[in-house]
Write an enzyme that holds these catalytic residues in place. Structure first.
Site, PDB file in Angstrom:
ATOM      1  N   SER A  52     143.533  49.251  17.010  1.00 42.55           N
ATOM      2  CA  SER A  52     144.105  49.948  15.861  1.00 42.55           C
ATOM      3  C   SER A  52     144.876  49.041  14.906  1.00 42.55           C
ATOM      4  CB  SER A  52     145.029  51.083  16.319  1.00 42.55           C
ATOM      5  OG  SER A  52     146.204  50.561  16.923  1.00 42.55           O
ATOM      6  N   LYS A 116     152.486  49.503  15.724  1.00 43.56           N
ATOM      7  CA  LYS A 116     152.011  49.968  14.420  1.00 43.56           C
ATOM      8  C   LYS A 116     152.813  49.270  13.324  1.00 43.56           C
ATOM      9  CE  LYS A 116     149.233  53.115  16.232  1.00 43.56           C
ATOM     10  NZ  LYS A 116     147.759  52.988  16.181  1.00 43.56           N
TER      11      LYS A 116
END
Length: 215
Positions: A52, A116
């Protein structure tokens, strides 16, 4: 050498070996404690299994996480952070004191850690509108050179107001990342509490031939 002398020599030898073993065990214990304290307070390590955050961070790499980064300040837009997803990415998972303590000391992997990029901080309005959809923060377009090649800034339109003490985060590989966008309807709305941030991802440290700073 008489029998008494041999016995005394053997006894001294056993005592010396016993002290060597005690010293070795003590050194190992102190080394482990020093490692735990260092990882809990200075630099931790985090192994990447997800894609991701490509191309910034790839599966199979390990990164250094600076636990001191947010001792006296909050995460900023653009920072790559590691955080505990309980209460946000895992909206119904309950944090316990025991898990928090063991996690802080790096003695257990609860499976609730994520990496993230911070897009919005408390008070920001983060939006992605139009076709194609471009991410804006407080009405200003966000320059995102870190995006995975060929990915749109977001295939999902959204408009959110980030509460104080919370963060809106997204992965760099937007087409595969499960991030704040995926949890808009869940408890917490996909917003990360600053209190759940472990630290700032600073460097790729493994494999050795891929070492680099994280931007």
């Amino acid at each position: 050498m008489n029998q008494t002398a041999r016995v005394q020599r053997a006894t001294l030898k056993r005592r010396a070996l016993s002290w060597v073993w005690r010293f070795a065990v003590l050194a190992i214990i102190l080394g482990l404690l020093a490692t735990i304290i260092f990882r809990a307070n200075v630099i931790d390590l985090f192994h990447i299994d997800s894609n991701s955050m490509q191309p910034t961070i790839n599966p199979g790499q390990s990164i250094a996480v600076d636990r001191r980064a947010y001792k006296h300040s909050d995460p900023q837009r653009g920072d790559v952070i590691v955080f505990d997803g309980r209460g946000s990415f895992l909206p119904y998972a309950k944090a316990s004191f025991a898990d928090d303590l063991l996690g802080a000391l790096s003695l257990t992997d609860t499976g609730s850690k994520y990496v993230k990029r911070v897009i919005g901080v408390g008070g920001d309005t983060v939006e992605c509108k139009g076709t194609p959809c471009h991410v804006t923060v407080n009405g200003q377009p966000v320059d995102e050179p870190y995006l995975f090649d060929g990915d749109a800034p977001s295939e999902q339109a959204f408009s959110v107001q980030v509460p104080e003490g919370r963060l809106w985060v997204m992965g760099d590989h937007r087409s595969t990342s499960k991030d704040s966008r995926s949890l808009l309807g869940a408890s917490g709305g996909g917003m990360i509490s600053i209190e759940r941030v472990t630290g700032k991802a600073t460097n790729i440290i493994w494999p050795l031939d891929q070492r680099s700073a994280i931007h």
